[in-house]
Design an enzyme around this catalytic site. Structure first.
Site, PDB file in Angstrom:
ATOM      1  N   GLY A  26       0.858  -1.172   0.000  1.00 64.68           N
ATOM      2  CA  GLY A  26       0.000   0.000   0.000  1.00 64.68           C
ATOM      3  C   GLY A  26       0.892   1.217   0.000  1.00 64.68           C
ATOM      4  O   GLY A  26       1.805   1.311  -0.807  1.00 64.68           O
ATOM      5  N   GLU A  27       0.659   2.074   0.951  1.00 65.22           N
ATOM      6  CA  GLU A  27       1.473   3.293   1.047  1.00 65.22           C
ATOM      7  C   GLU A  27       1.945   3.391   2.496  1.00 65.22           C
ATOM      8  O   GLU A  27       1.129   3.527   3.413  1.00 65.22           O
ATOM      9  CB  GLU A  27       0.618   4.496   0.636  1.00 65.22           C
ATOM     10  CG  GLU A  27       1.428   5.576  -0.060  1.00 65.22           C
ATOM     11  CD  GLU A  27       2.345   6.297   0.906  1.00 65.22           C
ATOM     12  OE1 GLU A  27       3.507   6.554   0.563  1.00 65.22           O
ATOM     13  OE2 GLU A  27       1.892   6.600   2.028  1.00 65.22           O
ATOM     14  N   SER A  28       3.250   3.331   2.684  1.00 67.14           N
ATOM     15  CA  SER A  28       3.753   3.133   4.044  1.00 67.14           C
ATOM     16  C   SER A  28       3.501   4.333   4.959  1.00 67.14           C
ATOM     17  O   SER A  28       3.324   4.148   6.166  1.00 67.14           O
ATOM     18  CB  SER A  28       5.234   2.763   4.018  1.00 67.14           C
ATOM     19  OG  SER A  28       5.981   3.694   3.275  1.00 67.14           O
ATOM     20  N   CYS A  42       5.868  -5.625   0.290  1.00 66.94           N
ATOM     21  CA  CYS A  42       6.048  -4.274  -0.244  1.00 66.94           C
ATOM     22  C   CYS A  42       5.974  -3.224   0.871  1.00 66.94           C
ATOM     23  O   CYS A  42       6.852  -3.195   1.723  1.00 66.94           O
ATOM     24  CB  CYS A  42       5.075  -4.018  -1.385  1.00 66.94           C
ATOM     25  SG  CYS A  42       5.674  -2.691  -2.453  1.00 66.94           S
ATOM     26  N   ARG A  99      12.885   2.999   0.273  1.00 64.30           N
ATOM     27  CA  ARG A  99      11.581   3.097  -0.418  1.00 64.30           C
ATOM     28  C   ARG A  99      11.763   3.416  -1.890  1.00 64.30           C
ATOM     29  O   ARG A  99      12.692   4.120  -2.261  1.00 64.30           O
ATOM     30  CB  ARG A  99      10.734   4.208   0.210  1.00 64.30           C
ATOM     31  CG  ARG A  99      10.183   3.860   1.550  1.00 64.30           C
ATOM     32  CD  ARG A  99       9.373   5.020   2.106  1.00 64.30           C
ATOM     33  NE  ARG A  99       8.134   5.217   1.364  1.00 64.30           N
ATOM     34  CZ  ARG A  99       7.309   6.248   1.555  1.00 64.30           C
ATOM     35  NH1 ARG A  99       7.603   7.173   2.430  1.00 64.30           N
ATOM     36  NH2 ARG A  99       6.200   6.344   0.861  1.00 64.30           N
ATOM     37  N   ILE A 159       5.848  -3.069  -7.424  1.00 64.20           N
ATOM     38  CA  ILE A 159       5.161  -1.789  -7.657  1.00 64.20           C
ATOM     39  C   ILE A 159       5.776  -0.738  -6.732  1.00 64.20           C
ATOM     40  O   ILE A 159       5.578  -0.795  -5.519  1.00 64.20           O
ATOM     41  CB  ILE A 159       3.642  -1.906  -7.376  1.00 64.20           C
ATOM     42  CG1 ILE A 159       3.031  -3.016  -8.243  1.00 64.20           C
ATOM     43  CG2 ILE A 159       2.949  -0.573  -7.647  1.00 64.20           C
ATOM     44  CD1 ILE A 159       1.595  -3.350  -7.883  1.00 64.20           C
ATOM     45  N   ARG A 160       6.535   0.171  -7.309  1.00 65.93           N
ATOM     46  CA  ARG A 160       7.269   1.180  -6.515  1.00 65.93           C
ATOM     47  C   ARG A 160       7.848   0.508  -5.260  1.00 65.93           C
ATOM     48  O   ARG A 160       7.635   0.945  -4.124  1.00 65.93           O
ATOM     49  CB  ARG A 160       6.343   2.342  -6.136  1.00 65.93           C
ATOM     50  CG  ARG A 160       6.191   3.334  -7.268  1.00 65.93           C
ATOM     51  CD  ARG A 160       5.021   4.252  -7.088  1.00 65.93           C
ATOM     52  NE  ARG A 160       3.780   3.595  -7.415  1.00 65.93           N
ATOM     53  CZ  ARG A 160       2.660   3.695  -6.723  1.00 65.93           C
ATOM     54  NH1 ARG A 160       2.610   4.433  -5.658  1.00 65.93           N
ATOM     55  NH2 ARG A 160       1.591   3.063  -7.106  1.00 65.93           N
ATOM     56  N   HIS A 194       4.718  -8.247  -4.715  1.00 62.02           N
ATOM     57  CA  HIS A 194       3.310  -8.566  -4.425  1.00 62.02           C
ATOM     58  C   HIS A 194       2.980  -9.976  -4.909  1.00 62.02           C
ATOM     59  O   HIS A 194       2.509 -10.137  -6.042  1.00 62.02           O
ATOM     60  CB  HIS A 194       2.396  -7.584  -5.156  1.00 62.02           C
ATOM     61  CG  HIS A 194       2.421  -6.201  -4.596  1.00 62.02           C
ATOM     62  ND1 HIS A 194       1.485  -5.723  -3.714  1.00 62.02           N
ATOM     63  CD2 HIS A 194       3.285  -5.188  -4.794  1.00 62.02           C
ATOM     64  CE1 HIS A 194       1.760  -4.486  -3.398  1.00 62.02           C
ATOM     65  NE2 HIS A 194       2.853  -4.128  -4.046  1.00 62.02           N
ATOM     66  N   GLU A 205       0.557 -11.776  -3.992  1.00 61.69           N
ATOM     67  CA  GLU A 205      -0.907 -11.908  -4.070  1.00 61.69           C
ATOM     68  C   GLU A 205      -1.461 -11.426  -5.405  1.00 61.69           C
ATOM     69  O   GLU A 205      -2.529 -11.849  -5.817  1.00 61.69           O
ATOM     70  CB  GLU A 205      -1.570 -11.176  -2.893  1.00 61.69           C
ATOM     71  CG  GLU A 205      -1.635  -9.652  -2.980  1.00 61.69           C
ATOM     72  CD  GLU A 205      -0.294  -8.951  -2.812  1.00 61.69           C
ATOM     73  OE1 GLU A 205       0.723  -9.627  -2.575  1.00 61.69           O
ATOM     74  OE2 GLU A 205      -0.270  -7.716  -2.930  1.00 61.69           O
TER      75      GLU A 205
HETATM   76  N1  GLN Z   1       6.209   2.795  -2.462  1.00 60.29           N
HETATM   77  C1  GLN Z   1       5.238   2.430  -1.456  1.00 60.29           C
HETATM   78  C2  GLN Z   1       5.628   3.012  -0.101  1.00 60.29           C
HETATM   79  O1  GLN Z   1       6.709   3.480   0.053  1.00 60.29           O
HETATM   80  C3  GLN Z   1       5.097   0.926  -1.347  1.00 60.29           C
HETATM   81  C4  GLN Z   1       4.506   0.400  -2.631  1.00 60.29           C
HETATM   82  C5  GLN Z   1       3.692  -0.846  -2.462  1.00 60.29           C
HETATM   83  O2  GLN Z   1       3.375  -1.318  -1.382  1.00 60.29           O
HETATM   84  N2  GLN Z   1       3.277  -1.354  -3.590  1.00 60.29           N
HETATM   85  O3  GLN Z   1       4.844   3.005   0.779  1.00 60.29           O
END
Ligand code: GLN
Length: 185
Positions: free
Chosen positions: A44-46, A76, A96, A125-126, A161, A163
């Site tokens: 997600g987004e940390s 992630c 990150r 993903i990122r 990921h 999943e």
């Molecule tokens: N770049 C996101 C972060 O720093 C993590 C990306 C992800 O969980 N797919 O939170």
């Protein structure tokens, strides 16, 4: 098995866990951690996830759960949450968006130590990678020389990921760490 469901792609984890025949319980508050036999912290987004964990008072109970030996998997952003700058559950420091902004998202085949059946189809993903780790942390996989899957006892973290590619073997690794006889929701 609990899935931290404050933010991020918890639904995809819940579906995969269901396919493995385990019950998935969404966790949004400390009482929902009670009696869990394993916990997934999703991607997600940390930054947002950190705020949610603070708001709900989940940091201490999640640390206590991991310290009690319950298997925990971070994927992630979940990997970032486990590191020394966040929950401090895994003796790692992450970087990150480590693969660069241009390469926001890609797929790769990743060979995971201790996992049979050929490489894992991994979606990044990122994604972060592990920048530093303590001696007690085992590197299960690297990409471009950087650790992207690590483990210390009952705690596993992957940069990608599993999943989203329908890859069940990382979750199977988590389930395999559950002492038999204690499996529940
Ligand atoms: N770049 C996101 C972060 O720093 C993590 C990306 C992800 O969980 N797919 O939170």
């Amino acid at each position: 098995m609990g899935i931290l469901a404050l933010q991020g792609d918890f639904e995809a984890h819940a579906k995969l866990v269901g396919r493995l025949g385990a019950l998935a319980r969404e966790v949004r508050s400390p009482p929902q951690l009670d009696g869990l036999d394993a916990l997934v912290i999703p991607g997600g987004e940390s930054t947002v996830m950190t705020l949610g964990i603070e708001r709900e008072g989940l940091a201490e109970p999640v640390r206590a759960l991991a310290a009690s030996g319950v298997p925990v998997l971070g994927t992630c952003a979940g990997m970032i949450m486990l590191d020394n700058d966040h929950l401090g559950i895994l003796d790692i420091r992450t970087s990150r968006n480590a693969f660069g902004r241009q390469v926001r998202s890609f797929e790769a085949e990743v060979e995971l130590a201790g996992v049979a059946g050929g490489p894992i189809r991994a979606i990044f993903i990122r994604a972060p990678w592990v920048q530093e780790h303590g001696e007690g942390v085992e590197v299960l996989a690297r990409l471009d020389g950087h650790p992207v899957a690590v483990r210390a006892g009952n705690v596993i973290a992957v940069s990608f990921h599993p999943e989203l590619s329908g890859e069940a073997r990382v979750h199977e690794l988590l389930l395999a760490a559950v002492p038999s006889g204690s499996r529940s929701a």
